[in-house]
Write an enzyme that holds these catalytic residues in place. Sequence first.
Site, PDB file in Angstrom:
ATOM      1  CG  ASP A 100       2.443  -9.698  34.321  1.00 40.39           C
ATOM      2  OD1 ASP A 100       2.811  -9.616  35.501  1.00 40.39           O
ATOM      3  OD2 ASP A 100       1.291  -9.428  33.930  1.00 40.39           O
ATOM      4  CE  LYS A 102       0.357 -10.303  38.058  1.00 37.74           C
ATOM      5  NZ  LYS A 102       0.273 -10.590  36.615  1.00 37.74           N
ATOM      6  CG  ASP A 105       9.060 -19.629  46.410  1.00 34.40           C
ATOM      7  OD1 ASP A 105       9.459 -19.890  47.566  1.00 34.40           O
ATOM      8  OD2 ASP A 105       8.476 -20.451  45.693  1.00 34.40           O
TER       9      ASP A 105
HETATM   10  P1  BMP Z   1      -6.356  -7.217  29.591  1.00 41.42           P
HETATM   11  O1  BMP Z   1      -6.038  -5.790  29.123  1.00 41.42           O
HETATM   12  O2  BMP Z   1      -6.682  -8.143  28.453  1.00 41.42           O
HETATM   13  O3  BMP Z   1      -7.385  -7.254  30.690  1.00 41.42           O
HETATM   14  O4  BMP Z   1      -4.995  -7.833  30.186  1.00 41.42           O
HETATM   15  C1  BMP Z   1      -4.390  -7.320  31.327  1.00 41.42           C
HETATM   16  C2  BMP Z   1      -3.039  -7.959  31.529  1.00 41.42           C
HETATM   17  O5  BMP Z   1      -2.417  -7.357  32.659  1.00 41.42           O
HETATM   18  C3  BMP Z   1      -3.042  -9.452  31.813  1.00 41.42           C
HETATM   19  O6  BMP Z   1      -1.880 -10.028  31.250  1.00 41.42           O
HETATM   20  C4  BMP Z   1      -2.966  -9.543  33.331  1.00 41.42           C
HETATM   21  O7  BMP Z   1      -2.286 -10.717  33.750  1.00 41.42           O
HETATM   22  C5  BMP Z   1      -2.151  -8.316  33.677  1.00 41.42           C
HETATM   23  N1  BMP Z   1      -2.456  -7.715  34.995  1.00 41.42           N
HETATM   24  C6  BMP Z   1      -3.727  -7.205  35.284  1.00 41.42           C
HETATM   25  O8  BMP Z   1      -4.643  -7.271  34.472  1.00 41.42           O
HETATM   26  N2  BMP Z   1      -3.925  -6.581  36.499  1.00 41.42           N
HETATM   27  C7  BMP Z   1      -2.952  -6.457  37.431  1.00 41.42           C
HETATM   28  O9  BMP Z   1      -3.184  -5.862  38.470  1.00 41.42           O
HETATM   29  C8  BMP Z   1      -1.676  -6.975  37.139  1.00 41.42           C
HETATM   30  C9  BMP Z   1      -1.441  -7.594  35.909  1.00 41.42           C
HETATM   31  O10 BMP Z   1      -0.244  -8.056  35.639  1.00 41.42           O
END
Ligand code: BMP
Length: 361
Positions: A100, A102, A105
């Site tokens: 992930d 993202k 650039d």
């Molecule tokens: P969690 O289920 O613990 O909230 O984690 C969500 C994961 O998804 C994290 O790694 C975050 O960086 C990623 N993420 C997000 O939560 N929302 C987005 O819109 C895009 C993401 O990559």
Amino acid sequence: MSDRHPTLLQPYSERAKTATHPLSRYLFRLMDLKASNLCLSADVTTARELLVLADRVGPSIVVLKTHYDLISGWDYNPQTGTGVKLAALARKHGFLIFEDRKFVDIGKTVQMQYTAGTARIIEWAHITNANIDAGKDMVRAMAEAAANWKARIHYEVKTSVSVGTPVAGQFEDGEEQNDNAGDDRDSDGRKGSIVSITTVTQSFEPADSPRLAKTNEHGDELVYPGIEEPPMDRGLLLLAQMSSKGCLMTKDYTQACVEAAREHKDFVMGYVAQEALNSAPDDNFIHMTPGCKLPPPGQEENGHVEGDGLGQQYNTPAKLITLLGTDIVIVGRGIIQAADPPSEAERYRRKSWKAYLTRVG
Ligand code: BMP
């Protein structure tokens, strides 16, 4: 979301037949085989925890999402490092690795960040993602980098090294090869005993196995039964919408992602988004959605789930998959922070699969 788009009613096994990207076709088949549309967001803090978690939760998931840059002790060795170990677990349990990262650039910079540098993401991550705020050319740049990489790795570099006397083991403990304190030196100041010849021979041979590096560790050769290993193609997801409160991604930005995806079907597998974005008749992109949590066991299954107090917002698998039409839910803390992550992952897998079956009728 376009309510009546045909992909919303099609089983994954059918979508596997018409998806353009080889990795999407593979992933849809894997989802069907494992009855799973669950991605674990493995946001732990050490490489050891990451590998243990991947091994324990692997049976329930089809994608494992990483943020390599929040992991301490990540071993960058391209032959034996954390990426290679993760790839071995992916083969054993049957899941794809999604870094992930993202990327955002100028094209040239993302090409280098994707294929080189410390982490060499392209070598171990089947999938990565990009925020296209910098413009659509960035997607083309990444697609080119991936195509060049794939063409290159069809030829494996065989390196043989032959070293003349003495070999490293002949040095005494703690003795440096450039030791300048000894008294048995020749007129050049070199130690007579360390004159050596090193020959390095490299040859390029077609690689018959679709994998890059193999560690020699026990269990490395295990392969998930019922499906072949994934193709060597790399795939990109466009970050089209985010789960966080107050996200600044506009409808125009999301629409630009949709256009970029259609322009680069050979490389773009789909989106990280909060709803299904397929709208043209032949769109068959895959959607992965973070911000997913279940209420604790025993509570109303489709009840409200609180955010994390830092901007993250959550929806249940039923809402995201059945109502909003996503394909794969991404779950991090909902699983990682459970008392028993493997059984909690199974609970998420079952609920998410049921939500998909409800959607396709
Ligand atoms: P969690 O289920 O613990 O909230 O984690 C969500 C994961 O998804 C994290 O790694 C975050 O960086 C990623 N993420 C997000 O939560 N929302 C987005 O819109 C895009 C993401 O990559």
